[in-house]
Motif scaffolding. Sequence first.
Motif, PDB file in Angstrom:
ATOM      1  N   ASP A   1       1.043  -0.783  -0.779  1.00  9.65           N
ATOM      2  CA  ASP A   1       0.029  -0.296   0.434  1.00  9.65           C
ATOM      3  C   ASP A   1       1.061   1.134   0.415  1.00  9.65           C
ATOM      4  OD1 ASP A   1      -2.291  -1.815   0.388  1.00  9.65           O
ATOM      5  OD2 ASP A   1      -2.622  -1.020   2.431  1.00  9.65           O
ATOM      6  N   ILE A   2       1.877   1.367   0.951  1.00  5.91           N
ATOM      7  CA  ILE A   2       2.790   2.702   0.890  1.00  5.91           C
ATOM      8  C   ILE A   2       3.464   2.579  -0.280  1.00  5.91           C
ATOM      9  CG2 ILE A   2       5.022   3.601   1.977  1.00  5.91           C
ATOM     10  CD1 ILE A   2       3.992   1.848   4.570  1.00  5.91           C
ATOM     11  N   LEU A   3       3.450   1.827  -0.840  1.00  7.00           N
ATOM     12  CA  LEU A   3       4.341   2.018  -2.317  1.00  7.00           C
ATOM     13  C   LEU A   3       3.771   2.194  -3.405  1.00  7.00           C
ATOM     14  CD1 LEU A   3       6.944  -1.603  -2.062  1.00  7.00           C
ATOM     15  CD2 LEU A   3       7.792   0.913  -2.074  1.00  7.00           C
ATOM     16  N   LYS A   4       2.214   1.180  -3.229  1.00  3.10           N
ATOM     17  CA  LYS A   4       1.398   2.600  -4.424  1.00  3.10           C
ATOM     18  C   LYS A   4       1.176   3.320  -4.701  1.00  3.10           C
ATOM     19  CE  LYS A   4      -1.489  -1.826  -4.619  1.00  3.10           C
ATOM     20  NZ  LYS A   4      -2.197  -2.374  -4.492  1.00  3.10           N
ATOM     21  N   GLN A   5       0.917   4.089  -2.527  1.00  4.92           N
ATOM     22  CA  GLN A   5       1.095   5.603  -2.424  1.00  4.92           C
ATOM     23  C   GLN A   5       2.071   6.213  -3.140  1.00  4.92           C
ATOM     24  OE1 GLN A   5      -0.311   7.457   1.545  1.00  4.92           O
ATOM     25  NE2 GLN A   5      -1.550   5.698   2.101  1.00  4.92           N
ATOM     26  N   ILE A   6       3.623   5.589  -2.653  1.00  9.53           N
ATOM     27  CA  ILE A   6       4.473   6.541  -3.083  1.00  9.53           C
ATOM     28  C   ILE A   6       4.585   7.189  -4.744  1.00  9.53           C
ATOM     29  CG2 ILE A   6       6.812   6.613  -3.645  1.00  9.53           C
ATOM     30  CD1 ILE A   6       7.031   5.296  -0.898  1.00  9.53           C
ATOM     31  N   LEU A   7       4.137   5.089  -5.585  1.00 16.58           N
ATOM     32  CA  LEU A   7       3.965   5.638  -6.824  1.00 16.58           C
ATOM     33  C   LEU A   7       2.977   7.059  -7.219  1.00 16.58           C
ATOM     34  CD1 LEU A   7       4.619   2.321  -7.365  1.00 16.58           C
ATOM     35  CD2 LEU A   7       6.093   3.847  -8.736  1.00 16.58           C
ATOM     36  N   LYS A   8       2.071   7.091  -6.494  1.00 17.29           N
ATOM     37  CA  LYS A   8       0.617   7.407  -6.738  1.00 17.29           C
ATOM     38  C   LYS A   8       1.269   8.580  -6.790  1.00 17.29           C
ATOM     39  CE  LYS A   8      -3.267   8.392  -7.692  1.00 17.29           C
ATOM     40  NZ  LYS A   8      -3.744   9.179  -9.110  1.00 17.29           N
ATOM     41  N   ASN A   9       1.995   9.224  -5.530  1.00 12.18           N
ATOM     42  CA  ASN A   9       2.361  10.417  -5.368  1.00 12.18           C
ATOM     43  C   ASN A   9       3.330  11.501  -6.313  1.00 12.18           C
ATOM     44  OD1 ASN A   9       3.274  12.420  -3.228  1.00 12.18           O
ATOM     45  ND2 ASN A   9       5.062  12.088  -3.623  1.00 12.18           N
ATOM     46  N   ASN A  10       4.495  10.208  -6.756  1.00  8.38           N
ATOM     47  CA  ASN A  10       5.071  11.167  -7.996  1.00  8.38           C
ATOM     48  C   ASN A  10       4.564  11.042  -8.862  1.00  8.38           C
ATOM     49  OD1 ASN A  10       7.029   9.885  -6.035  1.00  8.38           O
ATOM     50  ND2 ASN A  10       7.689   8.550  -6.903  1.00  8.38           N
ATOM     51  N   GLU A  11       3.235  10.476  -9.879  1.00  7.13           N
ATOM     52  CA  GLU A  11       2.459  11.029 -10.618  1.00  7.13           C
ATOM     53  C   GLU A  11       2.314  11.890 -10.496  1.00  7.13           C
ATOM     54  OE1 GLU A  11       0.674   6.809 -11.719  1.00  7.13           O
ATOM     55  OE2 GLU A  11      -0.858   8.343 -11.982  1.00  7.13           O
ATOM     56  N   ILE A  12       1.175  12.333  -9.277  1.00  6.02           N
ATOM     57  CA  ILE A  12       0.471  13.698  -9.388  1.00  6.02           C
ATOM     58  C   ILE A  12       1.302  14.770  -9.294  1.00  6.02           C
ATOM     59  CG2 ILE A  12      -0.473  14.642  -7.463  1.00  6.02           C
ATOM     60  CD1 ILE A  12      -1.805  12.632  -6.314  1.00  6.02           C
ATOM     61  N   ALA A  13       2.991  14.839  -8.487  1.00  4.08           N
ATOM     62  CA  ALA A  13       4.344  15.748  -8.778  1.00  4.08           C
ATOM     63  C   ALA A  13       4.331  15.872 -10.057  1.00  4.08           C
ATOM     64  CB  ALA A  13       5.379  15.949  -7.501  1.00  4.08           C
ATOM     65  N   HIS A  14       4.749  15.335 -10.876  1.00  3.08           N
ATOM     66  CA  HIS A  14       4.814  15.208 -12.138  1.00  3.08           C
ATOM     67  C   HIS A  14       3.658  15.627 -13.222  1.00  3.08           C
ATOM     68  CE1 HIS A  14       6.453  14.181 -15.930  1.00  3.08           C
ATOM     69  NE2 HIS A  14       5.424  13.764 -16.270  1.00  3.08           N
ATOM     70  N   ASP A  15       2.817  15.364 -12.552  1.00  6.76           N
ATOM     71  CA  ASP A  15       1.088  15.776 -14.034  1.00  6.76           C
ATOM     72  C   ASP A  15       1.401  17.720 -13.384  1.00  6.76           C
ATOM     73  OD1 ASP A  15       1.883  13.474 -14.669  1.00  6.76           O
ATOM     74  OD2 ASP A  15      -0.217  12.984 -13.595  1.00  6.76           O
ATOM     75  N   GLU A  16       0.893  17.607 -11.531  1.00 11.08           N
ATOM     76  CA  GLU A  16       1.225  18.738 -11.622  1.00 11.08           C
ATOM     77  C   GLU A  16       1.593  19.767 -11.120  1.00 11.08           C
ATOM     78  OE1 GLU A  16      -2.160  18.947  -7.733  1.00 11.08           O
ATOM     79  OE2 GLU A  16      -3.367  17.044  -8.729  1.00 11.08           O
ATOM     80  N   ARG A  17       3.438  19.724 -11.561  1.00 11.50           N
ATOM     81  CA  ARG A  17       4.560  20.108 -11.255  1.00 11.50           C
ATOM     82  C   ARG A  17       4.615  20.404  -9.894  1.00 11.50           C
ATOM     83  NH1 ARG A  17       8.434  20.210 -14.499  1.00 11.50           N
ATOM     84  NH2 ARG A  17       8.868  22.525 -14.278  1.00 11.50           N
ATOM     85  N   VAL A  18       3.604  19.591  -9.191  1.00  7.41           N
ATOM     86  CA  VAL A  18       4.458  20.106  -7.334  1.00  7.41           C
ATOM     87  C   VAL A  18       5.386  19.151  -6.467  1.00  7.41           C
ATOM     88  CG1 VAL A  18       1.961  21.383  -6.869  1.00  7.41           C
ATOM     89  CG2 VAL A  18       2.503  18.644  -6.264  1.00  7.41           C
ATOM     90  N   PRO A  19       6.217  19.641  -5.752  1.00  3.05           N
ATOM     91  CA  PRO A  19       6.849  19.071  -5.204  1.00  3.05           C
ATOM     92  C   PRO A  19       6.528  18.186  -4.626  1.00  3.05           C
ATOM     93  CG  PRO A  19       6.938  21.434  -4.141  1.00  3.05           C
ATOM     94  CD  PRO A  19       5.690  21.216  -5.075  1.00  3.05           C
TER      95      PRO A  19
END
Lengths: 183, 280
Positions: free
Chosen positions: B46-64
């Motif tokens: 679950d944690i690894l999925k959250q981290i992958l999802k997080n990195n997608e959001i950061a990339h797409d929205e250009r946020v840290p």
Amino acid sequence: MVKKITTPLTEETVAGLHAGDSVLITGTIYTGRDLAHKELVDAIEAGKDLPFDPHGAIIYYVGPSPAPPGKPIGSAGPTTSYRMDSFAPLLMEKGLKGMIGKGNRTQPVLDAMKKYRAVYFAAVGGAAALIAKSIKDARVIAYEDLGPEAVRELKVEDFPAIVVNDMYGEDLYEKGMAEYRRE
Amino acid sequence: MREIAFDTVKDAVAKLCMDANYDIGDDIIAALKHGLEIEESETGKDILKQILKNNEIAHDERVPSCQDTGFAVVWVEIGSGVTIAGGELNDAISQGVAKGYTDGYLRKSIVEDPLRRKNTGDNTPPIIYIDIVPGDQLKITVQPKGGGAENMSEVKMLTPAAGAEGFKDFVVDRVRRSKANPCPPVIVGAAIGGTFEKCAMNAKKAQLRKVGSVHPDPFYADMEKELLERINKLGIGPQGLGGRVTALAVFIEAFPCHIATMPTAVNMCCHASRHKTVVL
């Protein structure tokens, strides 16, 4: 199973939380990290009022990045908790019921959680952009000069966290590591 | 001499600061996905999925990707045939960091004095390491380094008699003692040799390697593999909540040393191992 909980945390809510539970938190939580904790504890020791009511409160150990235009807050993942350990027991004595952070706590904090019936949640460190999605509103309520370290009031909806230490003395870090250790 | 304009350097550094904080490298993403395949703990998955999802959001929205946008560590290789027109290289880098952290809504995490702790307000000064190399190019790498993992780092002056076993035990033990604190799964930068300070610097520099790359020296390539296996048997797992995937990579940097010494260092980095490079 994911448990939905709301703030302020009641005795009953805390009693129902166990190490390993996944929770979604809705309500108001307060941010505070290194310098803010020093200010809070100095205020208590000087007999002054705190910038928020500690009874049933949850403190989130975070120093968010600045809010970009159109967003209530920047990225907002947890910071490492043990740096707040020398301050946490006094806050629990004053009514604090929950702490959100990441990483292991020291024994005095674990003891205080049992004594004052409080709980420690972990949020996923480095999932800061994802966590920010659950923060609907943020405003600085104290120590604005501390910048990212200022105390903020956050309105959260379904903020994702995991119970690491419950009021019964269970510790998910110890349990989880022991289960998967193959040395 | 080839001239590179001050503002060209400043703007490039500003962009690197933002890109590094918004975009986690493909190598890390691939390693996290592999981790998800081999992780046994459900919480860990679950944690690894959250981290992958997080990195997608950061990339797409250009946020840290992480709110701790770090101390800006800047590695520079400047060709001996390059001059900076219109100012000093250090100033261009420093102003670029201030611009990147301000314009990019990155957190200002630097205090001007370690004891009096007043925030500098623009994330300066950066930490700058300059190497002079042959040629007429300027290579700049920005490596934003968070505080949580940095706090779990250590230099240890072992004796030569401690040998490879002493070094390996120190590295594994450093990760074991760090538990959940450095935001596992971690990237472990391990250095051996040099002097006290060179060794610490090399442990950080080691993290600039691509995850999945193999050490050019087979002796150390084998050691990296062995260390990764040992670390992933510790049981710490994603975020320290138990599991198989404690580290994504171990990178070793070795350097010549004095006959009396064997400096060793471990610099820990969280799963958000961030660095971007530009060649001007």
